[in-house]
Design an enzyme around this catalytic site. Structure first.
Site, PDB file in Angstrom:
ATOM      1  N   GLY A  65      10.175 -34.025  74.778  1.00 16.86           N
ATOM      2  CA  GLY A  65       9.077 -33.221  74.250  1.00 16.86           C
ATOM      3  C   GLY A  65       7.841 -34.015  73.861  1.00 16.86           C
ATOM      4  O   GLY A  65       7.025 -33.538  73.065  1.00 16.86           O
ATOM      5  N   SER A  66       7.655 -35.208  74.458  1.00 16.71           N
ATOM      6  CA  SER A  66       6.471 -35.984  74.061  1.00 16.71           C
ATOM      7  C   SER A  66       5.186 -35.266  74.472  1.00 16.71           C
ATOM      8  O   SER A  66       4.188 -35.314  73.750  1.00 16.71           O
ATOM      9  CB  SER A  66       6.524 -37.403  74.631  1.00 16.71           C
ATOM     10  N   ASN A  67       5.203 -34.597  75.617  1.00 16.58           N
ATOM     11  CA  ASN A  67       4.009 -33.833  76.018  1.00 16.58           C
ATOM     12  C   ASN A  67       3.802 -32.627  75.105  1.00 16.58           C
ATOM     13  O   ASN A  67       2.670 -32.326  74.719  1.00 16.58           O
ATOM     14  CB  ASN A  67       4.121 -33.385  77.479  1.00 16.58           C
ATOM     15  N   LEU A 121      12.707 -27.835  83.635  1.00 14.75           N
ATOM     16  CA  LEU A 121      13.241 -28.172  84.956  1.00 14.75           C
ATOM     17  C   LEU A 121      13.756 -26.982  85.761  1.00 14.75           C
ATOM     18  O   LEU A 121      14.037 -27.118  86.946  1.00 14.75           O
ATOM     19  CB  LEU A 121      14.345 -29.231  84.815  1.00 14.75           C
ATOM     20  N   ILE A 142      10.806 -21.165  87.938  1.00 12.88           N
ATOM     21  CA  ILE A 142      10.364 -19.977  87.184  1.00 12.88           C
ATOM     22  C   ILE A 142      10.619 -18.733  88.032  1.00 12.88           C
ATOM     23  O   ILE A 142      10.144 -18.635  89.167  1.00 12.88           O
ATOM     24  CB  ILE A 142       8.866 -20.091  86.816  1.00 12.88           C
ATOM     25  N   ASN A 146       1.952 -26.273  85.128  1.00 10.45           N
ATOM     26  CA  ASN A 146       3.021 -27.276  85.057  1.00 10.45           C
ATOM     27  C   ASN A 146       2.419 -28.669  85.188  1.00 10.45           C
ATOM     28  O   ASN A 146       1.357 -28.835  85.794  1.00 10.45           O
ATOM     29  CB  ASN A 146       3.995 -27.036  86.226  1.00 10.45           C
ATOM     30  N   HIS A 172       3.556 -32.472  86.668  1.00 11.42           N
ATOM     31  CA  HIS A 172       4.570 -33.174  87.465  1.00 11.42           C
ATOM     32  C   HIS A 172       4.226 -34.667  87.466  1.00 11.42           C
ATOM     33  O   HIS A 172       3.058 -35.029  87.648  1.00 11.42           O
ATOM     34  CB  HIS A 172       4.584 -32.620  88.894  1.00 11.42           C
ATOM     35  N   ASP A 181       6.976 -26.830  92.403  1.00 10.42           N
ATOM     36  CA  ASP A 181       5.914 -27.855  92.483  1.00 10.42           C
ATOM     37  C   ASP A 181       4.890 -27.556  93.570  1.00 10.42           C
ATOM     38  O   ASP A 181       4.419 -28.458  94.261  1.00 10.42           O
ATOM     39  CB  ASP A 181       6.533 -29.246  92.745  1.00 10.42           C
ATOM     40  N   GLU A 183      -0.161 -38.657  81.203  1.00 13.02           N
ATOM     41  CA  GLU A 183       0.104 -37.253  80.848  1.00 13.02           C
ATOM     42  C   GLU A 183      -0.456 -36.936  79.464  1.00 13.02           C
ATOM     43  O   GLU A 183      -1.113 -35.907  79.264  1.00 13.02           O
ATOM     44  CB  GLU A 183       1.611 -36.980  80.887  1.00 13.02           C
TER      45      GLU A 183
HETATM   46  C1  GAR Z   1       7.226 -35.528  81.997  1.00 15.37           C
HETATM   47  O1  GAR Z   1       6.997 -36.789  82.560  1.00 15.37           O
HETATM   48  C2  GAR Z   1       6.938 -34.439  83.007  1.00 15.37           C
HETATM   49  O2  GAR Z   1       5.936 -34.754  83.908  1.00 15.37           O
HETATM   50  C3  GAR Z   1       8.272 -34.349  83.711  1.00 15.37           C
HETATM   51  O3  GAR Z   1       9.223 -34.443  82.690  1.00 15.37           O
HETATM   52  C4  GAR Z   1       8.712 -35.339  81.689  1.00 15.37           C
HETATM   53  C5  GAR Z   1       8.950 -34.728  80.337  1.00 15.37           C
HETATM   54  O4  GAR Z   1       8.664 -35.657  79.323  1.00 15.37           O
HETATM   55  N1  GAR Z   1       8.395 -33.113  84.449  1.00 15.37           N
HETATM   56  C6  GAR Z   1       9.029 -33.031  85.604  1.00 15.37           C
HETATM   57  O5  GAR Z   1       9.605 -33.983  86.119  1.00 15.37           O
HETATM   58  C7  GAR Z   1       8.971 -31.652  86.256  1.00 15.37           C
HETATM   59  N2  GAR Z   1       9.417 -31.701  87.590  1.00 15.37           N
HETATM   60  P1  GAR Z   1       8.513 -35.194  77.821  1.00 15.37           P
HETATM   61  O6  GAR Z   1       9.730 -34.348  77.468  1.00 15.37           O
HETATM   62  O7  GAR Z   1       8.495 -36.477  77.038  1.00 15.37           O
HETATM   63  O8  GAR Z   1       7.245 -34.424  77.698  1.00 15.37           O
END
Ligand code: GAR
Length: 199
Positions: free
Chosen positions: A16-18, A89, A92, A106, A108, A149, A178
């Site tokens: 969940g850093s994003n 992941l 949808i 989204n 990626h 995607d 990101e």
């Molecule tokens: C992120 O790097 C995002 O781009 C990726 O999961 C990570 C989640 O990190 N998403 C995918 O790979 C989607 N296909 P986070 O939980 O630290 O935000």
């Protein structure tokens, strides 16, 4: 005047850093608020982030998501009008895409259309990029459609891949991109739609 705000739901299944960056970005924002965290993994790090910020969360399960109402009624109950996928992941379902047409985006961790599709997430993406000896990777922020995607791109930002990179090192570089670009891009897309009367 929170009733005039756009209510975001962040769908996330991982650390969940994003999600954390997006929550911070919209703290006290005049037009946008994060109203719900949606997660399919009990115990995921993002749930603690939601709790720390007093944001309600919804833990969802496969049967209802794919064969039931796709949680549309629950999202409406929270007045959600825009959905941000940040490390979510599951594909949808069409039903949810129709209910939020053009209002799901989204992120990626690669330069789509390369290294996308089912099974391409997190470190699997970075492993493949390094295995193929790419010299460049990056992030893609895009609208979500019925295919994995696949929807229209909103923003791509690149970064170098070094011969000495490991998936973990590349992941760090990608995460930094990101965190820098995703919250501001969400804001731009949502505010443009809001100002155009589309939200
Ligand atoms: C992120 O790097 C995002 O781009 C990726 O999961 C990570 C989640 O990190 N998403 C995918 O790979 C989607 N296909 P986070 O939980 O630290 O935000």
């Amino acid at each position: 005047m929170s009733s005039n705000k756009v209510h975001l739901a962040i769908f996330a299944s991982g650390a969940g850093s994003n999600a954390k960056k997006i929550i911070g970005h919209f703290n006290h924002h005049p037009g946008i608020t994060v109203s719900l965290i949606v997660c399919n993994k009990p115990g995921a790090g993002v749930l603690k982030i939601a709790a720390d910020h007093n944001i309600p969360f919804l833990t969802i399960e496969k049967e209802t998501f794919f064969r039931g109402n796709a949680y549309i009624d629950e999202l409406r109950a929270y007045n959600i009008n825009f959905i941000v996928l940040a490390g979510f992941l599951w594909k949808i379902p069409e039903k949810l895409i129709k209910a939020y047409q053009g209002n799901i985006i989204n992120i990626h961790p690669a330069l789509l259309p390369k290294y996308g599709g089912k099974g391409m997430y997190g470190s699997f993406v970075h492993e493949a990029v390094i295995r193929d000896k790419e010299t460049q990777s990056g992030i893609t922020i895009h609208f979500v459609d019925e295919l994995y995607d696949h929807g229209d791109h909103i923003l791509q930002v690149t970064c170098p891949v070094y011969p000495s990179d490991t998936p973990a090192l590349l992941a760090q570089r990608i995460h930094a991109l990101e965190h820098e670009y995703f919250p501001a891009t969400v804001e731009k897309v949502v505010m443009e739609k809001k100002n155009a009367g589309a939200l």
